[in-house]
Design a protein around this motif. Structure first.
Motif, PDB file in Angstrom:
ATOM      1  N   GLY A  72      -9.280   4.789  -2.599  1.00 28.76           N
ATOM      2  CA  GLY A  72      -8.573   3.550  -2.310  1.00 28.76           C
ATOM      3  C   GLY A  72      -7.992   3.538  -0.913  1.00 28.76           C
ATOM      4  N   MET A  73      -7.087   2.610  -0.662  1.00 25.73           N
ATOM      5  CA  MET A  73      -6.460   2.463   0.653  1.00 25.73           C
ATOM      6  C   MET A  73      -5.196   3.313   0.736  1.00 25.73           C
ATOM      7  N   GLN A  74      -4.988   3.932   1.913  1.00 24.53           N
ATOM      8  CA  GLN A  74      -3.806   4.744   2.148  1.00 24.53           C
ATOM      9  C   GLN A  74      -3.306   4.510   3.567  1.00 24.53           C
ATOM     10  N   GLU A  83      -8.578 -11.791  -3.982  1.00 21.70           N
ATOM     11  CA  GLU A  83      -9.026 -10.510  -3.433  1.00 21.70           C
ATOM     12  C   GLU A  83      -9.524 -10.668  -1.991  1.00 21.70           C
ATOM     13  N   MET A 138      -9.505   3.962   4.342  1.00 17.10           N
ATOM     14  CA  MET A 138     -10.127   3.592   3.078  1.00 17.10           C
ATOM     15  C   MET A 138     -11.155   4.641   2.690  1.00 17.10           C
ATOM     16  N   ILE A 167       0.839  -1.197   0.000  1.00 21.05           N
ATOM     17  CA  ILE A 167       0.000   0.000   0.000  1.00 21.05           C
ATOM     18  C   ILE A 167       0.874   1.246   0.000  1.00 21.05           C
ATOM     19  N   GLN A 173      -0.225   3.617  -2.944  1.00 21.73           N
ATOM     20  CA  GLN A 173      -1.355   4.407  -2.446  1.00 21.73           C
ATOM     21  C   GLN A 173      -1.619   5.675  -3.280  1.00 21.73           C
ATOM     22  N   PRO A 174      -2.924   6.040  -3.373  1.00 21.52           N
ATOM     23  CA  PRO A 174      -4.095   5.264  -2.946  1.00 21.52           C
ATOM     24  C   PRO A 174      -4.346   4.123  -3.928  1.00 21.52           C
ATOM     25  N   VAL A 175      -4.742   2.969  -3.406  1.00 20.98           N
ATOM     26  CA  VAL A 175      -4.919   1.793  -4.252  1.00 20.98           C
ATOM     27  C   VAL A 175      -6.137   1.001  -3.793  1.00 20.98           C
ATOM     28  N   GLY A 176      -6.871   0.478  -4.752  1.00 19.82           N
ATOM     29  CA  GLY A 176      -8.031  -0.345  -4.452  1.00 19.82           C
ATOM     30  C   GLY A 176      -7.632  -1.779  -4.159  1.00 19.82           C
ATOM     31  N   ARG A 177      -8.554  -2.535  -3.532  1.00 18.26           N
ATOM     32  CA  ARG A 177      -8.238  -3.923  -3.174  1.00 18.26           C
ATOM     33  C   ARG A 177      -7.992  -4.786  -4.404  1.00 18.26           C
ATOM     34  N   ARG A 178      -8.776  -4.568  -5.445  1.00 14.46           N
ATOM     35  CA  ARG A 178      -8.618  -5.397  -6.645  1.00 14.46           C
ATOM     36  C   ARG A 178      -7.257  -5.170  -7.292  1.00 14.46           C
TER      37      ARG A 178
END
Length: 345
Positions: free
Chosen positions: A70-72, A48, A66, A29, A33-38
């Motif tokens: 996306g996630m950070q 996933e 989140m 991450i 980042q920012p990044v999605g789970r997929r």
């Protein structure tokens, strides 16, 4: 770290997989980042649902946030990030790979980043970040740092950061080559200096110059100063090129290319083309020829990634002693496969 891992695996073997996966997700991450789970699952080649479970646990601990982007990472994650990197590498075999490369290539400090830069551009960014971290640890106030150009070096420059300004002089270790301005050694040197609060000098020369032209250009004060700094550098950070690719990029004449093929050249650095054993096959005219040899205290750091560069990395490590190597898993594994059978006990 490996001893601690053995203890943990004996005490709580059922939890080790989850702990390692969370460390791996947290580390990834940071670089994406920012990044999605997929997208993260695809990058890590994981289901996933595993990424979702690890992310949920990390969020509960306050280490990631989140949102729609996306996630950070949260500020709290910074405190555990270094340990997460080490744990992730140890859990998934990278620490052992690093130790194997250090032994086989006789390079004291090796960092291996997960993945294959030939197949995934994101890996090159992570290699650049790892290189930036290593270089920052080696840099000290008053040092002169010399850097080459290229995509990997450009990624390293973007990964550099310093909480307080550092009194370092950054100089390009190569002249101009190719057409991409942002990956030229001049641009890399300027970006590093900007990010760490240091100073830089430019190299207003093409990389290939004959001896007569070099003598004339050295009469210019700004050129003379940069070349003098280059010859007494404390730390050299460079990429490694494949001989065939660099021959084309430097537009070598047909007879030079024939020489490279005849002597089976596999790698290039600073205008030196060398074979698998590290023996010089051809000296191409360059402003940086012989860099790193003027002062015995100069430390050399090589940064190269991708399975296709494995032979060039081996050759470069044999050609010149290095303090550090930063590479990726695909290149590292191929190097071990190539040299494993001849490893001395």
């Amino acid at each position: 770290m490996l001893d601690d891992m053995k203890v943990l695996s004996r005490i709580a073997p059922d939890l080790m997989a989850d702990i390692g996966r969370r460390a791996q997700v947290l580390s990834s991450i940071e670089s994406m980042q920012p990044v999605g789970r997929r997208a993260l699952a695809a990058r890590l080649n994981l289901p996933e649902r595993e990424v979702r479970a690890a992310a949920a646990a990390l969020k509960e601990q306050g280490l990631i946030s989140m949102d729609a982007a996306g996630m950070q990472l949260t500020p709290q994650a910074i405190e555990v990030l270094s340990g997460a990197h080490d744990l992730s590498r140890a859990m998934f075999g990278l620490t052992k790979l690093e130790q194997a490369l250090s032994r086989l290539l006789k390079v004291p400090h090796v960092v291996v980043v997960s993945g294959n830069a030939d197949a995934d551009p994101q890996v090159l960014k992570e290699v650049g970040r790892a290189a930036a971290h290593r270089v920052h640890k080696l840099m000290q106030s008053g040092m002169t740092l010399a850097v080459t150009g290229g995509r990997t070096m450009s990624e390293m420059a973007r990964g550099m950061q310093s909480a307080t300004p550092m009194n370092v002089m950054v100089v390009p270790a190569r002249g101009g080559m190719g057409s991409s301005v942002e990956t030229q050694a001049n641009a890399v040197a300027a970006e590093i200096a900007r990010r760490v609060g240091g100073h830089h000098r430019a190299m207003h020369l093409p990389d290939s110059l004959d001896a007569a032209a070099m003598q004339e250009m050295m009469k210019l004060p700004e050129v003379k100063e940069t070349l003098e700094l280059l010859q007494r550098t404390d730390l050299v950070v460079h990429g490694i090129g494949r001989a065939d690719v660099m021959a084309q990029r430097r537009h070598l004449p047909a007879e030079a290319i024939d020489t490279l093929k005849k002597h089976r050249a596999v790698g290039e650095a600073f205008g030196d083309f060398f074979d698998f054993e590290g023996k010089t096959v051809l000296h191409a005219s360059t402003v940086s020829l012989g860099i790193g040899k003027a002062y015995k205290e100069s430390k050399m750091v090589a940064v190269a990634a991708g399975e296709r560069k494995a032979e060039a990395i081996i050759a470069a490590s044999r050609h010149e002693p290095h303090d550090s190597l930063i590479t990726d898993e695909a290149a590292a594994q191929k190097i071990v496969n190539l040299l494993g059978g001849t490893e001395s006990k």
